[in-house]
Design a protein around this motif. Sequence first.
Motif, PDB file in Angstrom:
ATOM      1  N   LYS A   1     -12.800  21.101  -7.890  1.00 43.68           N
ATOM      2  CA  LYS A   1     -11.823  20.043  -8.202  1.00 43.68           C
ATOM      3  C   LYS A   1     -10.428  20.663  -8.185  1.00 43.68           C
ATOM      4  O   LYS A   1     -10.247  21.794  -8.653  1.00 43.68           O
ATOM      5  N   VAL A   2      -9.468  19.952  -7.653  1.00 45.83           N
ATOM      6  CA  VAL A   2      -8.081  20.414  -7.719  1.00 45.83           C
ATOM      7  C   VAL A   2      -7.448  19.874  -8.997  1.00 45.83           C
ATOM      8  O   VAL A   2      -7.464  18.664  -9.241  1.00 45.83           O
ATOM      9  N   ASN A   3      -6.926  20.769  -9.825  1.00 42.59           N
ATOM     10  CA  ASN A   3      -6.134  20.334 -10.974  1.00 42.59           C
ATOM     11  C   ASN A   3      -4.735  20.031 -10.442  1.00 42.59           C
ATOM     12  O   ASN A   3      -3.931  20.936 -10.208  1.00 42.59           O
TER      13      ASN A   3
ATOM     14  N   GLU B   1      -1.456  21.528 -11.607  1.00 41.23           N
ATOM     15  CA  GLU B   1      -1.114  22.901 -11.215  1.00 41.23           C
ATOM     16  C   GLU B   1      -0.795  23.014  -9.725  1.00 41.23           C
ATOM     17  O   GLU B   1      -0.394  24.073  -9.261  1.00 41.23           O
ATOM     18  N   CYS B   2      -1.021  21.953  -8.974  1.00 46.10           N
ATOM     19  CA  CYS B   2      -0.813  21.967  -7.521  1.00 46.10           C
ATOM     20  C   CYS B   2       0.678  21.834  -7.211  1.00 46.10           C
ATOM     21  O   CYS B   2       1.357  20.966  -7.770  1.00 46.10           O
ATOM     22  N   ILE B   3       1.162  22.707  -6.321  1.00 50.89           N
ATOM     23  CA  ILE B   3       2.576  22.647  -5.947  1.00 50.89           C
ATOM     24  C   ILE B   3       2.770  22.051  -4.546  1.00 50.89           C
ATOM     25  O   ILE B   3       3.820  22.187  -3.929  1.00 50.89           O
ATOM     26  N   ALA B   4       1.699  21.413  -4.034  1.00 53.96           N
ATOM     27  CA  ALA B   4       1.774  20.690  -2.759  1.00 53.96           C
ATOM     28  C   ALA B   4       2.187  21.585  -1.598  1.00 53.96           C
ATOM     29  O   ALA B   4       2.950  21.160  -0.736  1.00 53.96           O
ATOM     30  N   CYS B   5       1.664  22.796  -1.582  1.00 47.81           N
ATOM     31  CA  CYS B   5       2.047  23.725  -0.512  1.00 47.81           C
ATOM     32  C   CYS B   5       1.271  23.478   0.784  1.00 47.81           C
ATOM     33  O   CYS B   5       1.676  23.944   1.847  1.00 47.81           O
ATOM     34  N   GLY B   6       0.130  22.797   0.685  1.00 41.62           N
ATOM     35  CA  GLY B   6      -0.646  22.467   1.869  1.00 41.62           C
ATOM     36  C   GLY B   6      -1.547  23.571   2.385  1.00 41.62           C
ATOM     37  O   GLY B   6      -2.224  23.397   3.410  1.00 41.62           O
ATOM     38  N   LEU B   7      -1.596  24.690   1.684  1.00 43.11           N
ATOM     39  CA  LEU B   7      -2.355  25.837   2.166  1.00 43.11           C
ATOM     40  C   LEU B   7      -3.867  25.571   2.197  1.00 43.11           C
ATOM     41  O   LEU B   7      -4.554  25.978   3.136  1.00 43.11           O
ATOM     42  N   CYS B   8      -4.373  24.893   1.191  1.00 47.53           N
ATOM     43  CA  CYS B   8      -5.825  24.664   1.152  1.00 47.53           C
ATOM     44  C   CYS B   8      -6.282  23.794   2.322  1.00 47.53           C
ATOM     45  O   CYS B   8      -7.323  24.075   2.931  1.00 47.53           O
ATOM     46  N   ALA B   9      -5.515  22.770   2.648  1.00 50.44           N
ATOM     47  CA  ALA B   9      -5.875  21.916   3.769  1.00 50.44           C
ATOM     48  C   ALA B   9      -5.767  22.670   5.100  1.00 50.44           C
ATOM     49  O   ALA B   9      -6.495  22.397   6.050  1.00 50.44           O
TER      50      ALA B   9
ATOM     51  N   GLU C   1      -7.428  17.533   1.578  1.00 44.88           N
ATOM     52  CA  GLU C   1      -6.322  16.763   2.144  1.00 44.88           C
ATOM     53  C   GLU C   1      -5.250  16.670   1.065  1.00 44.88           C
ATOM     54  O   GLU C   1      -5.505  16.972  -0.099  1.00 44.88           O
ATOM     55  N   ASN C   2      -4.076  16.240   1.490  1.00 45.15           N
ATOM     56  CA  ASN C   2      -2.983  16.071   0.529  1.00 45.15           C
ATOM     57  C   ASN C   2      -2.649  14.590   0.436  1.00 45.15           C
ATOM     58  O   ASN C   2      -2.581  13.893   1.451  1.00 45.15           O
ATOM     59  N   ASN C   3      -2.449  14.103  -0.780  1.00 44.04           N
ATOM     60  CA  ASN C   3      -2.133  12.685  -0.961  1.00 44.04           C
ATOM     61  C   ASN C   3      -0.662  12.407  -0.614  1.00 44.04           C
ATOM     62  O   ASN C   3       0.053  13.297  -0.153  1.00 44.04           O
TER      63      ASN C   3
ATOM     64  N   LEU D   1      -0.015  16.265  -3.108  1.00 44.65           N
ATOM     65  CA  LEU D   1      -0.975  16.946  -3.980  1.00 44.65           C
ATOM     66  C   LEU D   1      -2.350  16.965  -3.321  1.00 44.65           C
ATOM     67  O   LEU D   1      -2.784  15.987  -2.704  1.00 44.65           O
ATOM     68  N   ALA D   2      -3.027  18.105  -3.460  1.00 47.23           N
ATOM     69  CA  ALA D   2      -4.310  18.281  -2.785  1.00 47.23           C
ATOM     70  C   ALA D   2      -5.451  17.625  -3.543  1.00 47.23           C
ATOM     71  O   ALA D   2      -5.400  17.470  -4.766  1.00 47.23           O
ATOM     72  N   TYR D   3      -6.488  17.248  -2.780  1.00 47.03           N
ATOM     73  CA  TYR D   3      -7.720  16.736  -3.386  1.00 47.03           C
ATOM     74  C   TYR D   3      -8.896  17.074  -2.482  1.00 47.03           C
ATOM     75  O   TYR D   3      -8.724  17.286  -1.282  1.00 47.03           O
TER      76      TYR D   3
ATOM     77  N   ALA E   1      -6.889  31.451  -1.542  1.00 48.03           N
ATOM     78  CA  ALA E   1      -5.528  31.386  -0.985  1.00 48.03           C
ATOM     79  C   ALA E   1      -4.563  30.591  -1.865  1.00 48.03           C
ATOM     80  O   ALA E   1      -3.347  30.789  -1.791  1.00 48.03           O
ATOM     81  N   CYS E   2      -5.090  29.712  -2.690  1.00 43.68           N
ATOM     82  CA  CYS E   2      -4.222  28.846  -3.500  1.00 43.68           C
ATOM     83  C   CYS E   2      -3.312  29.696  -4.398  1.00 43.68           C
ATOM     84  O   CYS E   2      -3.792  30.480  -5.209  1.00 43.68           O
ATOM     85  N   PRO E   3      -2.003  29.544  -4.261  1.00 44.41           N
ATOM     86  CA  PRO E   3      -1.078  30.412  -4.985  1.00 44.41           C
ATOM     87  C   PRO E   3      -1.003  30.146  -6.487  1.00 44.41           C
ATOM     88  O   PRO E   3      -0.513  30.981  -7.246  1.00 44.41           O
ATOM     89  N   THR E   4      -1.485  28.996  -6.929  1.00 42.51           N
ATOM     90  CA  THR E   4      -1.357  28.670  -8.356  1.00 42.51           C
ATOM     91  C   THR E   4      -2.696  28.621  -9.084  1.00 42.51           C
ATOM     92  O   THR E   4      -2.724  28.364 -10.291  1.00 42.51           O
ATOM     93  N   GLY E   5      -3.786  28.826  -8.365  1.00 38.93           N
ATOM     94  CA  GLY E   5      -5.100  28.735  -9.021  1.00 38.93           C
ATOM     95  C   GLY E   5      -5.464  27.310  -9.391  1.00 38.93           C
ATOM     96  O   GLY E   5      -6.246  27.077 -10.319  1.00 38.93           O
TER      97      GLY E   5
HETATM   98  S1  SF4 Z   1      -3.297  25.588  -2.001  1.00 36.92           S
HETATM   99 FE1  SF4 Z   1      -3.277  25.091  -4.199  1.00 36.92          FE
HETATM  100  S2  SF4 Z   1      -1.146  24.595  -4.662  1.00 36.92           S
HETATM  101 FE2  SF4 Z   1      -1.359  24.524  -2.427  1.00 36.92          FE
HETATM  102  S3  SF4 Z   1      -1.819  22.345  -1.978  1.00 36.92           S
HETATM  103 FE3  SF4 Z   1      -3.782  23.401  -2.222  1.00 36.92          FE
HETATM  104  S4  SF4 Z   1      -4.347  23.129  -4.396  1.00 36.92           S
HETATM  105 FE4  SF4 Z   1      -2.158  22.673  -4.185  1.00 36.92          FE
END
Ligand code: SF4
Length: 73
Positions: free
Chosen positions: A4-6, A9-17, A25-27, A31-33, A59-63
């Motif tokens: 689950k993405v909290n 804590e997500c900074i919408a960087c798009g790295l996970c997608a 995906e990002n809403n 924000l990722a989900y 890879a997520c920079p914020t955990g």
């Molecule tokens: S990598 Fe982490 S911070 Fe970046 S969009 Fe995904 S969940 Fe958010």
Amino acid sequence: MFFKVNQEECIACGLCALKAEQYFENNHEGLAYLIQDNNSGTHDFNQNDMIKIKVAYTACPTGAIKRKTQPFS
Ligand code: SF4
């Protein structure tokens, strides 16, 4: 394994997608989900999924991507 993405804590960087596009995906706010369960944390991902999700997880920079052995409530 459950993920689950909290979004607090997500900074919408798009790295996970970028790293695991089948799963994240990002809403409209960026924000990722998790796609498979609309980020409810209730989909039990198999071993093959986990290998791919782990790339984004690490890879997520914020955990912000969380994982548990039980469904998220
Ligand atoms: S990598 Fe982490 S911070 Fe970046 S969009 Fe995904 S969940 Fe958010």
